[in-house]
Design a protein around this motif. Structure first.
Motif, short mmCIF file in Angstrom:
data_model
loop_
_atom_site.label_atom_id
_atom_site.label_comp_id
_atom_site.label_asym_id
_atom_site.label_seq_id
_atom_site.Cartn_x
_atom_site.Cartn_y
_atom_site.Cartn_z
N PHE A 1 0.81 -1.21 0.00
CA PHE A 1 0.00 0.00 0.00
C PHE A 1 0.85 1.27 0.00
CE2 PHE A 1 -2.39 3.33 2.31
CZ PHE A 1 -3.41 3.48 1.39
N LEU A 2 1.67 1.45 1.02
CA LEU A 2 2.36 2.73 1.18
C LEU A 2 3.41 2.95 0.08
CD1 LEU A 2 2.79 2.91 5.06
CD2 LEU A 2 1.11 4.03 3.62
N ILE A 3 4.24 1.94 -0.17
CA ILE A 3 5.29 2.12 -1.19
C ILE A 3 4.70 2.31 -2.58
CG2 ILE A 3 7.20 0.94 -2.35
CD1 ILE A 3 8.02 -0.22 0.34
N PRO A 4 3.72 1.47 -3.02
CA PRO A 4 3.10 1.74 -4.33
C PRO A 4 2.44 3.11 -4.40
CG PRO A 4 2.59 -0.49 -3.61
CD PRO A 4 3.25 0.20 -2.46
N MET A 5 1.80 3.53 -3.31
CA MET A 5 1.18 4.86 -3.32
C MET A 5 2.22 5.95 -3.49
SD MET A 5 -2.23 4.96 -2.88
CE MET A 5 -2.66 6.37 -1.87
N LEU A 6 3.35 5.81 -2.81
CA LEU A 6 4.42 6.80 -2.92
C LEU A 6 4.98 6.83 -4.34
CD1 LEU A 6 6.28 8.85 -1.58
CD2 LEU A 6 7.77 6.96 -0.88
N LEU A 7 5.14 5.67 -4.93
CA LEU A 7 5.66 5.61 -6.31
C LEU A 7 4.68 6.25 -7.30
CD1 LEU A 7 7.18 1.99 -6.32
CD2 LEU A 7 8.41 4.17 -6.18
N MET A 8 3.38 5.99 -7.09
CA MET A 8 2.37 6.61 -7.96
C MET A 8 2.33 8.12 -7.78
SD MET A 8 0.94 4.35 -9.91
CE MET A 8 -0.62 5.05 -10.42
N LEU A 9 2.54 8.57 -6.55
CA LEU A 9 2.58 10.02 -6.31
C LEU A 9 3.74 10.67 -7.04
CD1 LEU A 9 1.47 12.49 -4.81
CD2 LEU A 9 2.93 11.87 -2.88
N LEU A 10 4.90 10.03 -6.98
CA LEU A 10 6.06 10.55 -7.70
C LEU A 10 5.82 10.52 -9.21
CD1 LEU A 10 8.94 8.85 -5.64
CD2 LEU A 10 8.18 11.24 -5.54
N LEU A 11 5.15 9.46 -9.68
CA LEU A 11 4.86 9.34 -11.11
C LEU A 11 3.93 10.45 -11.58
CD1 LEU A 11 5.29 7.49 -13.60
CD2 LEU A 11 3.22 6.27 -12.92
N SER A 12 3.02 10.89 -10.72
CA SER A 12 2.07 11.93 -11.12
C SER A 12 2.74 13.26 -11.36
CB SER A 12 0.99 12.07 -10.05
OG SER A 12 1.52 12.64 -8.87
N PHE A 13 3.96 13.42 -10.88
CA PHE A 13 4.71 14.67 -11.08
C PHE A 13 5.72 14.56 -12.20
CE2 PHE A 13 3.18 15.36 -6.73
CZ PHE A 13 2.73 16.66 -6.83
N GLN A 14 5.53 13.62 -13.10
CA GLN A 14 6.44 13.47 -14.23
C GLN A 14 5.74 13.86 -15.53
OE1 GLN A 14 8.03 9.49 -14.41
NE2 GLN A 14 9.20 9.71 -12.52
N ASP A 15 6.53 14.41 -16.47
CA ASP A 15 5.99 14.69 -17.79
C ASP A 15 6.36 13.55 -18.74
OD1 ASP A 15 8.65 15.01 -18.31
OD2 ASP A 15 8.57 17.18 -18.54
N GLU A 16 6.13 13.75 -20.03
CA GLU A 16 6.39 12.69 -21.00
C GLU A 16 7.87 12.33 -21.10
OE1 GLU A 16 6.01 16.67 -22.99
OE2 GLU A 16 4.83 15.45 -21.59
N GLY B 1 -3.01 9.63 -15.25
CA GLY B 1 -3.89 8.75 -14.48
C GLY B 1 -3.57 8.79 -13.00
N ALA B 2 -2.27 8.80 -12.66
CA ALA B 2 -1.88 8.88 -11.25
C ALA B 2 -2.29 10.21 -10.64
CB ALA B 2 -0.37 8.68 -11.12
N ALA B 3 -2.13 11.30 -11.41
CA ALA B 3 -2.53 12.62 -10.90
C ALA B 3 -4.03 12.67 -10.65
CB ALA B 3 -2.12 13.70 -11.91
N LEU B 4 -4.83 12.12 -11.56
CA LEU B 4 -6.28 12.09 -11.37
C LEU B 4 -6.65 11.28 -10.13
CD1 LEU B 4 -7.47 11.61 -15.06
CD2 LEU B 4 -7.54 13.70 -13.70
N ALA B 5 -5.95 10.16 -9.92
CA ALA B 5 -6.23 9.33 -8.76
C ALA B 5 -5.94 10.08 -7.46
CB ALA B 5 -5.41 8.05 -8.82
N PHE B 6 -4.84 10.81 -7.42
CA PHE B 6 -4.51 11.55 -6.20
C PHE B 6 -5.39 12.78 -6.02
CE2 PHE B 6 -0.75 8.92 -6.17
CZ PHE B 6 -0.58 8.70 -4.81
N LEU B 7 -5.84 13.37 -7.11
CA LEU B 7 -6.81 14.46 -6.98
C LEU B 7 -8.12 13.95 -6.41
CD1 LEU B 7 -6.06 16.36 -10.29
CD2 LEU B 7 -5.87 17.31 -7.99
N LEU B 8 -8.52 12.76 -6.83
CA LEU B 8 -9.73 12.15 -6.28
C LEU B 8 -9.55 11.83 -4.80
CD1 LEU B 8 -12.52 10.82 -6.60
CD2 LEU B 8 -11.35 8.72 -7.30
#
Length: 280
Positions: A22-37, A247-254
């Motif tokens: 839970f925590l580590i995947p969530m942290l990785l997804m959060l970092l991914l949401s701050f990346q561009d192409e 997708g990660a950014a939308l998930a964290f905004l939700l």
């Protein structure tokens, strides 16, 4: 062995699992949401959400559908909880089993069951047409009404059990005392039963709202392509367009929206009626 060491050893397996899945995947997804192409740090995904009215509209629709679901489960579930609180132990167990029994079936199967019932050729439309009440089939699916019906079916058990649990703690002598003092049943309900069941209402509404905000299967099946909500949009960005950062950014905004709304709701309730009841 000390008490603290025993507690640490007992909770260690659960903490390791929680950390790993839970925590580590969530942290990785959060970092991914701050990346561009180009995989460089960027806030463009969050800026896109703010600038594009489409995503804001989707978030508002998600909140609106969740609020309607909370209202529907509360209105339908409160009388059931009241009955359970006043019933005998045997009847209470039977009602609990009836409430939980549908959850033994997959939510996908139950949603397809609703499709059969609410469809244009479902038995509701066929019955209304046969009785001459309507001439054309009502549109009960692939709109917000259909999604609310499906979510209500999925989450009403949480509302009923949360309210019933709080009602079990209400002393029956309070209702008798109110009746002896001349209070009518309506007055007793609004002055005794309802205030003392507020903890269950708060727990149930918070739980149902949070689950509705993150629901994916029911909106996807009963809303179709007409009713897009945030979990569905996030899923499409990740799995269909392979745009993982958006997708990660939308998930964290939700997630952030849900936390903010639930916090504001509980604070609002606690500063008003809830505190007054328990301070008296």
């Amino acid at each position: 062995m000390s008490k603290r060491l025993s507690i640490t050893l007992l909770t260690a397996p659960a903490m390791i699992i929680l950390l790993g899945v839970f925590l580590i995947p969530m942290l990785l997804m959060l970092l991914l949401s701050f990346q561009d192409e180009n995989e460089a740090f960027s806030v463009q995904n969050y800026a896109l959400f703010v600038q594009d009215p489409f995503y804001v509209q989707i978030l508002w629709r998600t909140i609106r559908v969740s609020l309607w679901t909370v209202l529907a489960t509360l209105v339908l579930g409160y009388p059931v909880a009241m009955y359970m609180a006043q019933a005998t132990g045997k009847m209470r167990g039977i009602v609990t089993m009836l409430i939980l029994a549908p959850h033994l079936i997959s939510v996908v199967i139950r949603n397809f069951g609703w499709v059969v019932v609410l469809g244009e050729k479902g038995w509701i439309n066929e019955s209304l047409i046969a009785l001459g009440i309507i001439e054309q089939p009502l549109r009960l699916l692939y709109n917000e009404l259909g999604v609310v019906i499906g979510l209500t079916d999925s989450f009403i058990a949480y509302m009923v059990l949360a309210i019933a649990t709080s009602m079990y703690a209400i002393d029956p002598s309070l209702n008798k005392a109110a009746s002896i003092l001349g209070a009518s049943r309506v007055r007793t309900f609004f002055s005794v039963t309802l205030p003392l069941s507020l903890p269950g209402i708060i727990a149930g509404t918070t739980l149902v709202f949070s689950l509705s905000m993150s629901a994916f299967v029911t909106p996807a099946l009963m809303g179709g392509t007409s009713v897009k909500v945030m979990p569905v949009i996030a899923y499409e960005q990740i799995m269909a367009t392979l745009n993982w950062p958006l997708g990660a950014a939308l998930a964290f905004l939700l997630l952030g929206s849900t936390i903010v709304l639930v916090t504001l709701y509980t604070k609002l309730i606690e500063t008003k009626r809830y505190k007054e009841v328990f301070a008296s």
